[in-house]
Design an enzyme around this catalytic site. Sequence first.
Site, PDB file in Angstrom:
ATOM      1  CG  ASN A  47      36.310  64.946  24.392  1.00 53.80           C
ATOM      2  OD1 ASN A  47      35.090  64.763  24.374  1.00 53.80           O
ATOM      3  ND2 ASN A  47      37.145  64.168  23.727  1.00 53.80           N
ATOM      4  CB  SER A 148      48.964  62.051  15.703  1.00 60.53           C
ATOM      5  OG  SER A 148      48.200  61.386  14.741  1.00 60.53           O
ATOM      6  CE1 TYR A 174      44.629  65.976  16.782  1.00 60.91           C
ATOM      7  CE2 TYR A 174      44.888  64.379  15.008  1.00 60.91           C
ATOM      8  CZ  TYR A 174      45.036  64.725  16.334  1.00 60.91           C
ATOM      9  OH  TYR A 174      45.614  63.832  17.212  1.00 60.91           O
ATOM     10  CE  LYS A 178      48.110  66.674  18.534  1.00 58.58           C
ATOM     11  NZ  LYS A 178      48.350  66.299  19.910  1.00 58.58           N
ATOM     12  CG  ASN A 223      35.818  62.308  15.801  1.00 63.25           C
ATOM     13  OD1 ASN A 223      35.039  62.808  15.005  1.00 63.25           O
ATOM     14  ND2 ASN A 223      36.047  62.832  17.001  1.00 63.25           N
ATOM     15  CG  ASN A 224      39.311  57.661  16.712  1.00 65.02           C
ATOM     16  OD1 ASN A 224      39.511  58.349  15.704  1.00 65.02           O
ATOM     17  ND2 ASN A 224      39.830  57.945  17.891  1.00 65.02           N
ATOM     18  CG  LEU A 225      36.757  50.903  13.150  1.00 60.87           C
ATOM     19  CD1 LEU A 225      35.511  51.039  12.285  1.00 60.87           C
ATOM     20  CD2 LEU A 225      37.814  50.086  12.424  1.00 60.87           C
ATOM     21  CB  VAL A 242      32.858  49.914   5.948  1.00 59.64           C
ATOM     22  CG1 VAL A 242      34.284  49.603   5.530  1.00 59.64           C
ATOM     23  CG2 VAL A 242      32.463  49.108   7.175  1.00 59.64           C
ATOM     24  NE  ARG A 256      43.791  54.665   8.746  1.00 61.37           N
ATOM     25  CZ  ARG A 256      43.644  54.525   7.430  1.00 61.37           C
ATOM     26  NH1 ARG A 256      44.217  53.519   6.799  1.00 61.37           N
ATOM     27  NH2 ARG A 256      42.957  55.396   6.723  1.00 61.37           N
TER      28      ARG A 256
HETATM   29  N1  LIG Z   1      43.009  58.970  20.618  1.00 62.36           N
HETATM   30  C1  LIG Z   1      43.636  58.949  19.452  1.00 62.36           C
HETATM   31  O1  LIG Z   1      43.222  58.280  18.519  1.00 62.36           O
HETATM   32  C2  LIG Z   1      44.902  59.753  19.268  1.00 62.36           C
HETATM   33  C3  LIG Z   1      45.774  59.410  18.212  1.00 62.36           C
HETATM   34  C4  LIG Z   1      46.947  60.163  18.035  1.00 62.36           C
HETATM   35  C5  LIG Z   1      47.236  61.213  18.904  1.00 62.36           C
HETATM   36  N2  LIG Z   1      46.363  61.511  19.919  1.00 62.36           N
HETATM   37  C6  LIG Z   1      46.684  62.639  20.789  1.00 62.36           C
HETATM   38  O2  LIG Z   1      46.656  62.184  22.131  1.00 62.36           O
HETATM   39  C7  LIG Z   1      46.217  63.217  22.997  1.00 62.36           C
HETATM   40  C8  LIG Z   1      45.110  62.708  23.860  1.00 62.36           C
HETATM   41  O3  LIG Z   1      44.073  62.189  23.037  1.00 62.36           O
HETATM   42  P1  LIG Z   1      42.775  61.523  23.667  1.00 62.36           P
HETATM   43  O4  LIG Z   1      42.298  60.500  22.710  1.00 62.36           O
HETATM   44  O5  LIG Z   1      43.037  61.120  25.074  1.00 62.36           O
HETATM   45  O6  LIG Z   1      41.784  62.757  23.621  1.00 62.36           O
HETATM   46  P2  LIG Z   1      40.710  63.210  24.682  1.00 62.36           P
HETATM   47  O7  LIG Z   1      39.858  64.243  24.038  1.00 62.36           O
HETATM   48  O8  LIG Z   1      40.032  62.032  25.287  1.00 62.36           O
HETATM   49  O9  LIG Z   1      41.615  63.886  25.813  1.00 62.36           O
HETATM   50  C9  LIG Z   1      42.123  65.184  25.706  1.00 62.36           C
HETATM   51  C10 LIG Z   1      41.878  65.880  27.022  1.00 62.36           C
HETATM   52  O10 LIG Z   1      42.436  67.194  26.924  1.00 62.36           O
HETATM   53  C11 LIG Z   1      41.528  68.121  27.482  1.00 62.36           C
HETATM   54  N3  LIG Z   1      41.805  69.398  26.834  1.00 62.36           N
HETATM   55  C12 LIG Z   1      41.644  69.748  25.539  1.00 62.36           C
HETATM   56  N4  LIG Z   1      42.042  71.009  25.341  1.00 62.36           N
HETATM   57  C13 LIG Z   1      42.487  71.482  26.529  1.00 62.36           C
HETATM   58  C14 LIG Z   1      43.023  72.730  26.969  1.00 62.36           C
HETATM   59  N5  LIG Z   1      43.152  73.762  26.143  1.00 62.36           N
HETATM   60  N6  LIG Z   1      43.386  72.843  28.274  1.00 62.36           N
HETATM   61  C15 LIG Z   1      43.235  71.813  29.136  1.00 62.36           C
HETATM   62  N7  LIG Z   1      42.711  70.625  28.778  1.00 62.36           N
HETATM   63  C16 LIG Z   1      42.353  70.457  27.485  1.00 62.36           C
HETATM   64  C17 LIG Z   1      40.135  67.544  27.202  1.00 62.36           C
HETATM   65  O11 LIG Z   1      39.151  67.987  28.119  1.00 62.36           O
HETATM   66  C18 LIG Z   1      40.390  66.034  27.345  1.00 62.36           C
HETATM   67  O12 LIG Z   1      40.139  65.598  28.660  1.00 62.36           O
HETATM   68  C19 LIG Z   1      45.821  64.378  22.082  1.00 62.36           C
HETATM   69  O13 LIG Z   1      46.906  65.285  22.046  1.00 62.36           O
HETATM   70  C20 LIG Z   1      45.637  63.731  20.732  1.00 62.36           C
HETATM   71  O14 LIG Z   1      45.919  64.634  19.676  1.00 62.36           O
HETATM   72  C21 LIG Z   1      45.222  60.797  20.125  1.00 62.36           C
END
Ligand SMILES: NC(=O)c1ccc[n+]([C@@H]2O[C@H](COP(=O)([O-])OP(=O)(O)OC[C@H]3O[C@@H](n4cnc5c(N)ncnc54)[C@H](O)[C@@H]3O)[C@@H](O)[C@H]2O)c1
Length: 352
Positions: A47, A148, A174, A178, A223-225, A242, A256
Amino acid sequence: MASNGNDPKPPVECVLVTGGAGYVGSHTVVKLLEGGYDVVVVDNMSNCTQNEKTSQPESLLRAQALTGRRLTFYGVDINDEAALDAVFKKASFTTHSVDCVLHFAALKSVSESCQIPMTYYRNNVAGTLALVKVMTDNNVKRAVYSSSSTVYGTPQCLPLDEGHPTGQGCTNPYGKSKFMVEEMFKDLCSADKCWRVISLRYFNPVGAHESGRLGEDPLDTPNNLMPYVAQVAVGRRPKLRVYGDDYPTSDGTGVRDYIHIDDLAEGHLRALERMFSAGLDGFRPYNLGTGKGHSVLEVVQAFSEACGKKIPYEIAPRREGDIAASYCDASLAKRDLGWAAKKDLKEMCKFL
Ligand SMILES: NC(=O)c1ccc[n+]([C@@H]2O[C@H](COP(=O)([O-])OP(=O)(O)OC[C@H]3O[C@@H](n4cnc5c(N)ncnc54)[C@H](O)[C@@H]3O)[C@@H](O)[C@H]2O)c1
């Protein structure tokens, strides 16, 4: 970590960041580089945007350009134990051995997780098991985990504090993944007192780096706003939907607790520093949010003001599984980590 020559030897020198090319990871990497840490990033690039010439994650090239410092990148999946083990071994030969892991790598779409739950459990839960195995084999027993607010499920009371039950009412794979990982870390820390895990429960991260060079640019439909609103503002999408205007909130839309990405990244640095100090042993969860709730329409209004454009939107029916309001009590992070969010909604809408 960088030293001015007079400081005592800092406890952490080298940090391994899983998922460091992603949205939250890359902003944290910038802070780590600025803080003088040696940074090793592991990311399978599932991603993130790759640079056409170098095939490296664009975000990490920019993080290095912004800070004038180098990091080491491995295009490795955390499920690949052998490759991950080699990364830990190489780090100990080439830089310093890894002192702590910041574990961001995960799949994060609530809706996708309902369609392909096993992929989510394999990636997020089994991936963490593989990581823990390799960390243990390499005697690295310190981790900061990206958790999260979804672990709280449907709030039984507001604001949510860390004592609120978790796992009950987590309605999607998801959120469950977590929660499961938190439970695994809890059990691990109580079985082996050498382990310390700080679990940071993010509320709703938004915004971008002040340079405008780093931000959230999802490969698929956001996925987010906030990223969605940003795409409507630049004309990539016609309008925002919305979901629900009949919630028991000030204007009927969902509320939120949004947190600026810069504040969130800073929270990881505080956690890393405190991880090695006395007292914070075992498994420790902390809320990272502002403690203030904003409705969808407030966000749309703030974003319109920031970009000087009207954001077209339409009201759609509520989505199944959505809750009316969620915001946190962030006082524990302030007390234990010395961290508090500084930026308000206006600042969150800049540079998107
Ligand atoms: N962004 C949010 O709204 C949010 C909110 C709460 C928690 N989180 C948590 O924060 C963390 C980061 O979120 P983000 O928004 O930066 O997401 P993101 O998708 O931008 O970043 C996640 C990264 O992990 C890499 N990745 C995924 N699976 C992998 C694997 N098996 N091996 C190696 N790399 C892998 C992806 O390529 C990506 O670069 C996640 O654990 C997510 O659950 C995010």
